[in-house]
Design a protein around this motif. Structure first.
Motif, PDB file in Angstrom:
ATOM      1  N   LEU A 118       0.817  -1.171   0.176  1.00  0.00           N
ATOM      2  CA  LEU A 118      -0.183   0.014  -0.208  1.00  0.00           C
ATOM      3  C   LEU A 118       1.054   1.261   0.008  1.00  0.00           C
ATOM      4  O   LEU A 118       0.549   2.229  -0.374  1.00  0.00           O
ATOM      5  N   LYS A 119       1.928   1.259   0.366  1.00  0.00           N
ATOM      6  CA  LYS A 119       2.851   2.285   0.461  1.00  0.00           C
ATOM      7  C   LYS A 119       4.003   2.303  -0.527  1.00  0.00           C
ATOM      8  O   LYS A 119       4.948   3.245  -0.721  1.00  0.00           O
ATOM      9  N   SER A 120       3.760   1.384  -1.456  1.00  0.00           N
ATOM     10  CA  SER A 120       4.939   1.482  -2.602  1.00  0.00           C
ATOM     11  C   SER A 120       4.592   2.571  -3.625  1.00  0.00           C
ATOM     12  O   SER A 120       3.372   2.770  -3.798  1.00  0.00           O
ATOM     13  N   LYS A 121       5.648   2.743  -4.218  1.00  0.00           N
ATOM     14  CA  LYS A 121       5.516   4.083  -5.021  1.00  0.00           C
ATOM     15  C   LYS A 121       4.609   3.621  -6.238  1.00  0.00           C
ATOM     16  O   LYS A 121       3.806   4.674  -6.713  1.00  0.00           O
ATOM     17  N   GLU A 122       4.554   2.314  -6.608  1.00  0.00           N
ATOM     18  CA  GLU A 122       3.644   2.351  -7.853  1.00  0.00           C
ATOM     19  C   GLU A 122       2.114   2.367  -7.564  1.00  0.00           C
ATOM     20  O   GLU A 122       1.263   2.732  -8.224  1.00  0.00           O
ATOM     21  N   PHE A 123       1.858   1.730  -6.232  1.00  0.00           N
ATOM     22  CA  PHE A 123       0.464   1.896  -5.798  1.00  0.00           C
ATOM     23  C   PHE A 123       0.006   3.251  -5.571  1.00  0.00           C
ATOM     24  O   PHE A 123      -1.022   3.652  -5.838  1.00  0.00           O
ATOM     25  N   ILE A 124       0.752   4.138  -5.033  1.00  0.00           N
ATOM     26  CA  ILE A 124       0.681   5.655  -4.844  1.00  0.00           C
ATOM     27  C   ILE A 124       0.339   6.073  -5.939  1.00  0.00           C
ATOM     28  O   ILE A 124      -0.496   6.838  -6.303  1.00  0.00           O
TER      29      ILE A 124
END
Length: 137
Positions: A118-124
Motif C-alpha cells: 500500500l505504501k509502494s511508489k507504484e500503488f501510490i
C-alpha cells in the motif's frame, strides 16, 4: 473523403474505449485492494464484524493498543501469542504449538507485506492517477 473521416472516428472511438477499459481496470485494482482490507468494522484476522466499544466500558486508559483491529476472540489469541513470545506459556493451552506460532508469525508477516504494498511508489502512483481521472471527468 467520407471514408477517411469514418476511419478517424473509429480510431478515436477505439482509443476512447481502450482508455475507459484501462480506467476501469485501475479502479477495480484499487477496489479489490481497499474494499474491505481497510474496513474499521471487521476483524483483520478472521473477518468477523467487530462490536463497537460501549463508552461506559472504556477505562481512562482507553482501548488496548494493538497494531491490528481484532474481534474479542482474535484479540485474546493475539495477547496469548505475545505472552508466548515473552516466554509466558500457558500449559493449559496445549494447542499453542509450533504450528500455531508459525501461523501467527506468517499472518503478521503478511500484514507487513500488504502494508508495504500500500505504501509502494507504484500503488501510490495508481492512486494519484485515479485522482487525476476523477478531476478530469
Amino acid at each position: 473523403m467520407a471514408d477517411i473521416i469514418l476511419i478517424d472516428d473509429k480510431i478515436k472511438a477505439a482509443e476512447t474505449k481502450r482508455a475507459a477499459q484501462i480506467r476501469k481496470k485501475k479502479l477495480l485494482a484499487v477496489q479489490r485492494v481497499l474494499q474491505c482490507s481497510q474496513c474499521a468494522f471487521k476483524c483483520e484476522k478472521c473477518g468477523s464484524q467487530i462490536k463497537m466499544a460501549d463508552p461506559e466500558d472504556l477505562t481512562d486508559d482507553g482501548p488496548p493498543r494493538f497494531p491490528y483491529r481484532f474481534c474479542e476472540s482474535c484479540e485474546e489469541e493475539y495477547r496469548q501469542y505475545i505472552r508466548h513470545l515473552e516466554g509466558h506459556d500457558d500449559p493449559d493451552c496445549y494447542w499453542h504449538n509450533d504450528s500455531w506460532l508459525d501461523a501467527w508469525k506468517k499472518w503478521i508477516d503478511y500484514q507487513g507485506a500488504f502494508d508495504s504494498y500500500l505504501k509502494s511508489k507504484e500503488f501510490i502512483q495508481l492512486l494519484q492517477e485515479l485522482k487525476q481521472i476523477r478531476f478530469e471527468e
